[in-house]
Design an enzyme around this catalytic site. Structure first.
Site: not given
Length: 332
Positions: A70, A98
């Protein structure tokens, strides 16, 4: 997550031709020995703390591996993901992929504190994330690789990039492949890196539509095994339970192996983005079958693709900074 080719021609070609990984230009300054003299204790410090963290919480290996993914897909591998909001920064931690999902920041904090004590102002948070990803793979039983080092940390974040550039569970195959190509990665990287889902969990909200309304017609996904779908519905109702957790690989959820691909072949991929590796593209389908049959091949490709991902536009040389605290930019 992959791109299509002709059917019978492809099957023949795949057995004859070498696998093609993305060939990103060699990034200047990145090499495994970068800290050998300036911080010789680095590798051992990281390995030790990651091992302790996974011993406390077996989910942590997958969570730490995911942090690297990420981070790299947003502005490159520059530790922008680790920044908290403040000082004009809107944290990527608040993005849709997230929020209420990404975890493991305290482990990175612990590693950074130990590394700063041993080698002050020397090792970037971006490099720590990269080493942690490799060590998480190894601790879970997966492959190891030499990690090229020398990245520096960004002085900004991009919540917009986090929302737009990270592949989502419900993206189409072509959308996911496009997001990989945008980073200089290709179809082989996509299928190999998806194998990280051999460990870890996903939330009910990330696959609920497969159980109840895959195509907006009120029907479940016909590519999902009915018996598996029935088990999932017990803990993932039509409404509520968004944060309920499910193993991405229910066969061996804490072991880094190739059962993820075997599950896909049995129509037991949890996420839509898992199952479409089999159903939406011939080249991807063949890779899934190869990895399901040959774990050594999967490990080899995964290691190569992790190095490729770690090379996404790093900051090197005079660019960026070496953060003293991974959550905040340095104040001068």
């Amino acid at each position: 997550m992959v791109k299509s080719m002709g059917y019978f021609v492809f099957v023949v070609l795949l057995t004859l031709a070498p696998i093609c990984f993305s060939h990103k230009p060699q990034v200047g300054y990145l090499f495994p020995q970068f800290y050998d003299h300036s911080c010789p204790q680095l590798q051992q410090i990281v390995k030790s703390i990651v091992a302790q963290a996974v011993a406390r919480d077996r989910r942590m290996a997958a969570s730490l591996l995911r942090l690297h993914f990420h981070d790299c897909f947003v502005k490159g591998c520059d530790a922008s993901l680790l920044l908290d909001s403040g000082e004009g920064i809107v944290s990527e931690k608040e993005s849709k992929p997230n929020k209420n999902s990404i975890r493991g920041f305290e482990v990175i904090d612990e590693i950074k504190a130990a590394v700063e004590k041993a080698c002050p102002h020397t090792v970037s948070c971006a490099d720590i994330l990269t080493i942690v990803a490799r060590d998480s793979s190894v601790i879970a039983g997966g492959p190891s690789w030499e990690v090229p080092l020398g990245r520096r940390d960004s002085r900004g974040a991009s919540i917009q990039g986090s929302n737009n550039d990270i592949p989502a569970p419900n993206n189409t195959f072509n959308t996911i492949l496009t997001k990989f190509k945008r980073q200089g990665l290709n179809l082989v990287d996509l299928v190999a890196l998806s194998g990280a889902h051999t460990i870890g969990n996903a939330r009910c909200v990330s696959f609920r539509q497969r159980l109840y309304n895959q195509n907006g017609n009120g029907q479940p996904d016909f590519t999902l095994d009915p018996a598996y779908a029935s088990k999932l519905r017990n803990q993932c109702p039509r409404s509520g339970g968004d944060q309920n957790l499910f193993f991405l690989d229910y066969v061996s959820p804490f072991n880094f192996d190739n059962s993820y691909y075997k599950n896909i072949l049995a129509n037991n991929g949890l996420l839509n983005s898992d199952q479409i590796l089999l159903t939406k593209n011939q080249e991807s389908m063949q890779l899934v079958k190869q990895y399901a049959e040959n774990m050594e091949l999967f490990f080899d490709h995964f290691a190569k693709s992790m190095i490729n991902m770690g090379n996404i536009t790093p900051l090197t040389g005079p660019k960026g900074e070496i953060r003293q605290n991974c959550r905040r930019i340095n104040s001068y």
